[in-house]
Design an enzyme around this catalytic site. Sequence first.
Site, PDB file in Angstrom:
ATOM      1  N   GLY A   1       0.763  -1.453   0.183  1.00  0.00           N
ATOM      2  CA  GLY A   1      -0.017   0.229  -0.062  1.00  0.00           C
ATOM      3  C   GLY A   1       0.307   0.916   0.377  1.00  0.00           C
TER       4      GLY A   1
ATOM      5  CD  GLU B   1       0.893  -9.416   1.483  1.00  0.00           C
ATOM      6  OE1 GLU B   1       1.366 -10.490   1.229  1.00  0.00           O
ATOM      7  OE2 GLU B   1      -0.006  -8.667   1.243  1.00  0.00           O
TER       8      GLU B   1
ATOM      9  NE  ARG C   1      -4.828   2.945 -11.203  1.00  0.00           N
ATOM     10  CZ  ARG C   1      -4.292   4.108 -10.659  1.00  0.00           C
ATOM     11  NH1 ARG C   1      -3.870   5.360 -10.686  1.00  0.00           N
ATOM     12  NH2 ARG C   1      -4.510   4.210  -9.190  1.00  0.00           N
TER      13      ARG C   1
ATOM     14  CB  CYS D   1     -18.506   3.831 -27.253  1.00  0.00           C
ATOM     15  SG  CYS D   1     -18.028   3.319 -29.410  1.00  0.00           S
TER      16      CYS D   1
END
Length: 440
Positions: A252, A294, A334, A365
């Site tokens: 994170g 991680e 994103r 579209c």
Amino acid sequence: MITILNLKGLRINERNHLEIGGCDCVDLVQQYGTPLYVMDEDVIRNNCRTYKKALDKYYSGDGMVLYASKAFCTLAICRIAAQEGLGLDVVSGGELYTAKMARFPMDRVYFHGNNKTPEELKMAVELGVRRIVVDNAEELEVLDFIASECGRITEISFRIKPGIDTHTHEYIKTGKVDSKFGISMENGEAFDAVKAALAMKNVRLVGFHCHIGSQIFDIEPFKLAARVMLDFISEIKTRFGFEAQELNLGGGFGVRYVEGDESVDYDEFIKEVAAVVEDICKDRQISLPFLVLEPGRSIVAPAGITLYTVGNVREIKDVRKYVSIDGGMTDNPRYALYRAKYEILLANRSCDEPCEKVTVAGKCCESGDIIAKDVMLPRVKRGDILAVLTTGAYNYSMSSNYNRLPRPAVVLVKDGKSRIIVKRESYDDIIRNDVLPEDL
Ligand code: LLP
């Protein structure tokens, strides 16, 4: 002046072109076409090393840095992470299969996920992954049964919700009580699950995991998570006489996408988190756990850029100027998902002064198919090459074939050389799994 965020591996060369890993982007486009994902191998390797070195240096116990492969999962990146001595976080049969085919050492693989299917659990047990991170009590029972069928004792940890709120996008917060991930301490379910696991024959509880969210710039929530988790470990020891050997604090760590973002010193993050863990363990008289981290995004995001060719440039008078590119939400969803911001520049005229505000739109579209809204660029025309920076994480891995657009190729660059690591999809790839029944 244009900004390239001091990103390592990027520079503007004497031809006024953007260069990545010593490769001229205009040459890359000529060779491979657009849209094109480009990943800088040295940047990836250096980021792996930063984390690994920091953990070795600051933590006196043992530990392991896992690369969270969801950020960008291909055979080549699994191989690089393995060579750099990292472990791997996988969350699906597909990611696990990729690891297997890259010959990633299974004794360094952690299998996560909030709804692993019985087939996926069986695959993980059979392959002998190092850890299955069990999400909830129901999964625990399914796994115990599967492990017994396979005749293997499987080492597990539990995903715990530490109840920590973080300042990040609502969709990528994960540590709160109202989250689909993990078991909660507040309502006692975590204690019940531990008790159940300790009584089982085919699983062996090793430790605990938490992940508080993604794209977090502040160190405090990580330190708080460490505290909360170690308090929990200490409480478990008191209640059940079981001392956890492993603490996995998830990933994170934030990444700088645009000038306004802070830059994060990952080395300092690890130093501070390691210090908190050591202090609390001493205080609570528990032995130092095997510490796992991680990171995904922070390893690959800064290593990647995406190159596009500009098509139509349309000015809607007094409203907005749209610059349309030959990709879009299919290769980078994103903005559509999180209103994510990116730094963009012209790869073929990189030093030209930005002089107009434009919105970079994709070719799907869908009105929401935007890559960046209201960004300053030099006067852009058809045929120009746009580079969107910091796209190495959660772009290729979240890409789709919407509107039947083939996925772009991924090229790995290093020392002026480029190698394909994912081929561009063809139209035949697009219809590969379509079936026309004979009687239709
Ligand atoms: N560990 C666990 C259990 C995770 O769920 C995640 C990310 C990570 C590690 C790695 O987190 P990182 O270091 O990459 O922040 N698609 C979103 C991000 C979703 C993150 C999901 N879990 C985005 O594009 O921002």
